[in-house]
Design a protein around this motif. Structure first.
Motif, PDB file in Angstrom:
ATOM      1  N   PRO A   1       0.792  -1.241   0.000  1.00 16.40           N
ATOM      2  CA  PRO A   1       0.000   0.000   0.000  1.00 16.40           C
ATOM      3  C   PRO A   1       0.821   1.287   0.000  1.00 16.40           C
ATOM      4  N   VAL A   2       2.105   1.194   0.313  1.00 18.94           N
ATOM      5  CA  VAL A   2       2.911   2.425   0.344  1.00 18.94           C
ATOM      6  C   VAL A   2       3.708   2.628  -0.949  1.00 18.94           C
ATOM      7  N   PHE A   3       3.598   1.716  -1.905  1.00 20.78           N
ATOM      8  CA  PHE A   3       4.352   1.827  -3.147  1.00 20.78           C
ATOM      9  C   PHE A   3       3.564   2.611  -4.204  1.00 20.78           C
ATOM     10  N   PRO A   4       4.256   3.201  -5.185  1.00 21.06           N
ATOM     11  CA  PRO A   4       3.579   3.981  -6.226  1.00 21.06           C
ATOM     12  C   PRO A   4       2.973   3.092  -7.309  1.00 21.06           C
ATOM     13  N   ILE A   5       1.945   2.351  -6.934  1.00 18.54           N
ATOM     14  CA  ILE A   5       1.293   1.416  -7.847  1.00 18.54           C
ATOM     15  C   ILE A   5      -0.226   1.582  -7.734  1.00 18.54           C
ATOM     16  N   PRO A   6      -0.979   1.213  -8.774  1.00 15.57           N
ATOM     17  CA  PRO A   6      -2.439   1.369  -8.732  1.00 15.57           C
ATOM     18  C   PRO A   6      -3.095   0.626  -7.565  1.00 15.57           C
ATOM     19  N   GLU A   7      -2.575  -0.545  -7.253  1.00 14.73           N
ATOM     20  CA  GLU A   7      -3.164  -1.326  -6.151  1.00 14.73           C
ATOM     21  C   GLU A   7      -3.048  -0.586  -4.824  1.00 14.73           C
ATOM     22  N   ALA A   8      -1.984   0.214  -4.676  1.00 12.08           N
ATOM     23  CA  ALA A   8      -1.806   0.995  -3.447  1.00 12.08           C
ATOM     24  C   ALA A   8      -2.889   2.066  -3.327  1.00 12.08           C
ATOM     25  N   LYS A   9      -3.261   2.666  -4.455  1.00 14.49           N
ATOM     26  CA  LYS A   9      -4.322   3.677  -4.430  1.00 14.49           C
ATOM     27  C   LYS A   9      -5.647   3.058  -3.992  1.00 14.49           C
ATOM     28  N   LYS A  10      -5.897   1.852  -4.486  1.00 16.21           N
ATOM     29  CA  LYS A  10      -7.122   1.153  -4.085  1.00 16.21           C
ATOM     30  C   LYS A  10      -7.085   0.831  -2.590  1.00 16.21           C
ATOM     31  N   ALA A  11      -5.933   0.361  -2.108  1.00 15.87           N
ATOM     32  CA  ALA A  11      -5.803   0.026  -0.686  1.00 15.87           C
ATOM     33  C   ALA A  11      -5.963   1.270   0.187  1.00 15.87           C
ATOM     34  N   LEU A  12      -5.388   2.399  -0.248  1.00 16.11           N
ATOM     35  CA  LEU A  12      -5.518   3.632   0.529  1.00 16.11           C
ATOM     36  C   LEU A  12      -6.975   4.059   0.630  1.00 16.11           C
ATOM     37  N   LYS A  13      -7.712   3.927  -0.470  1.00 20.71           N
ATOM     38  CA  LYS A  13      -9.147   4.254  -0.420  1.00 20.71           C
ATOM     39  C   LYS A  13      -9.864   3.346   0.570  1.00 20.71           C
ATOM     40  N   GLN A  14      -9.510   2.057   0.593  1.00 21.77           N
ATOM     41  CA  GLN A  14     -10.133   1.135   1.550  1.00 21.77           C
ATOM     42  C   GLN A  14      -9.796   1.538   2.985  1.00 21.77           C
ATOM     43  N   ILE A  15      -8.553   1.924   3.211  1.00 22.54           N
ATOM     44  CA  ILE A  15      -8.123   2.349   4.547  1.00 22.54           C
ATOM     45  C   ILE A  15      -8.933   3.567   4.989  1.00 22.54           C
ATOM     46  N   ILE A  16      -9.070   4.534   4.100  1.00 25.22           N
ATOM     47  CA  ILE A  16      -9.812   5.759   4.422  1.00 25.22           C
ATOM     48  C   ILE A  16     -11.283   5.442   4.695  1.00 25.22           C
ATOM     49  N   ASP A  17     -11.873   4.577   3.884  1.00 30.86           N
ATOM     50  CA  ASP A  17     -13.263   4.185   4.098  1.00 30.86           C
ATOM     51  C   ASP A  17     -13.453   3.493   5.447  1.00 30.86           C
ATOM     52  N   ILE A  18     -12.495   2.658   5.829  1.00 27.64           N
ATOM     53  CA  ILE A  18     -12.566   1.968   7.123  1.00 27.64           C
ATOM     54  C   ILE A  18     -12.543   2.982   8.260  1.00 27.64           C
TER      55      ILE A  18
END
Length: 293
Positions: free
Chosen positions: A273-290
């Motif tokens: 989640p901390v790397f500059p990759i698309p999957e990290a952006k998705k994970a960050l959105k999930q973290i924020i939603d949580i």
């Protein structure tokens, strides 16, 4: 299907993964960790990172421009319990701060081989108690990656043992849950691990544990109590050898009827989640939603 960028990042990790003399590396870390850590000047200015001088331990603060005090995140960066925060930690925390509209307290907790586990716990406790004077527990998230993820869960277990308030959320990014890394499933993944050095981590774990048994929950929170904690969310990738212990934790939670968010990303590497990759952006959105839920 994984992104091309995540494939390239993992390929780069494999190419730059170096063999090391563990003893020499630990001596290097002992010298480095005897000198106070400072956030690189460029990052400090770019992200307006400040230092809280009122706390007895080095703690850096990132604030969003709006509503920053409504939510507070206490973040514990990883680094195998021996290394200080890296550049990508600060990039990730800046994104989190801005997108969540929150304040982040990032702790530079004491590291092995200079300090054992209990020094880290005492450090995090002092910061948490400081935050409790500012806001209510339901506004607090404790989050960490890798070793910091293991420390995050251990600290929540320590709070429960001491009868202290739990944070609303406990978010674990690729957490190190068993300090020994000794399960057969972990051993079979060593050769394919693109990022982590098993020998270094095993030695670092022993130094971090100090006089504690390696099975003690403060260093191996997989073995600790998980009832009556804040809401736990765990993110893990299938291309990292922390995966087997994360799955064991999921199974333990199910056996004990503890509701957790377990999010497993196929073909992702350690702390993706901390790397500059698309999957990290998705994970960050999930973290924020949580956190917002």
């Amino acid at each position: 299907m994984r992104s091309i960028r995540s494939f390239l990042v993992e390929l780069l990790l494999k190419m730059t993964k170096r063999k090391m003399n563990v003893h020499e590396f630990m001596e290097e870390r002992r010298k480095s960790n005897s000198v106070p850590y400072e956030v690189p000047v460029k990052l400090k200015h770019k992200y307006n990172i400040t230092k809280d001088q009122s706390l007895p331990v080095d703690t850096y603060i990132l604030k969003s421009n709006t509503q920053s005090d409504e939510r507070i995140v206490l973040y514990l960066p990883g680094g195998g319990f021996v290394e200080q925060p890296l550049t990508w930690h600060w990039h990730f925390l800046n994104q989190l701060t801005e997108q969540l509209n929150c304040t982040v307290y990032a702790s530079v907790y004491p590291k092995a081989p200079n300090y054992p586990c209990m020094d880290a716990i005492a450090c995090v406790l002092s910061i948490y108690q400081h935050i409790l004077k500012i806001t209510k527990p339901q506004n607090i998230t404790i989050m960490g990656d890798s070793a910091g993820g293991g420390l995050t869960l251990a600290f929540a277990q320590y709070l429960a043992e001491q009868g202290l308030p739990q944070p609303k959320d406990i978010i674990l990014l690729s957490p190190w849950l068993d300090i020994t890394l000794s399960s057969p499933e972990v051993i079979t993944m060593i050769d394919d691990e693109p990022m982590l050095n098993w020998d270094m981590l095993v030695e670092a774990g022993k130094l971090y544990a100090g006089e504690l048994p390696l099975s003690h929950y403060l260093v191996s929170p997989l073995h600790g109590e998980i009832k009556d904690l804040g809401k736990i969310s765990l993110f893990i990738g299938t291309h990292e050898f922390f995966l087997p212990d994360a799955r064991k934790f999921k199974e333990k939670a199910a056996r004990q009827s503890v509701d957790i968010n377990y999010i497993e990303y196929p073909k992702m590497n350690h702390v993706f989640p901390v790397f500059p990759i698309p999957e990290a952006k998705k994970a960050l959105k999930q973290i924020i939603d949580i956190i917002k839920s």
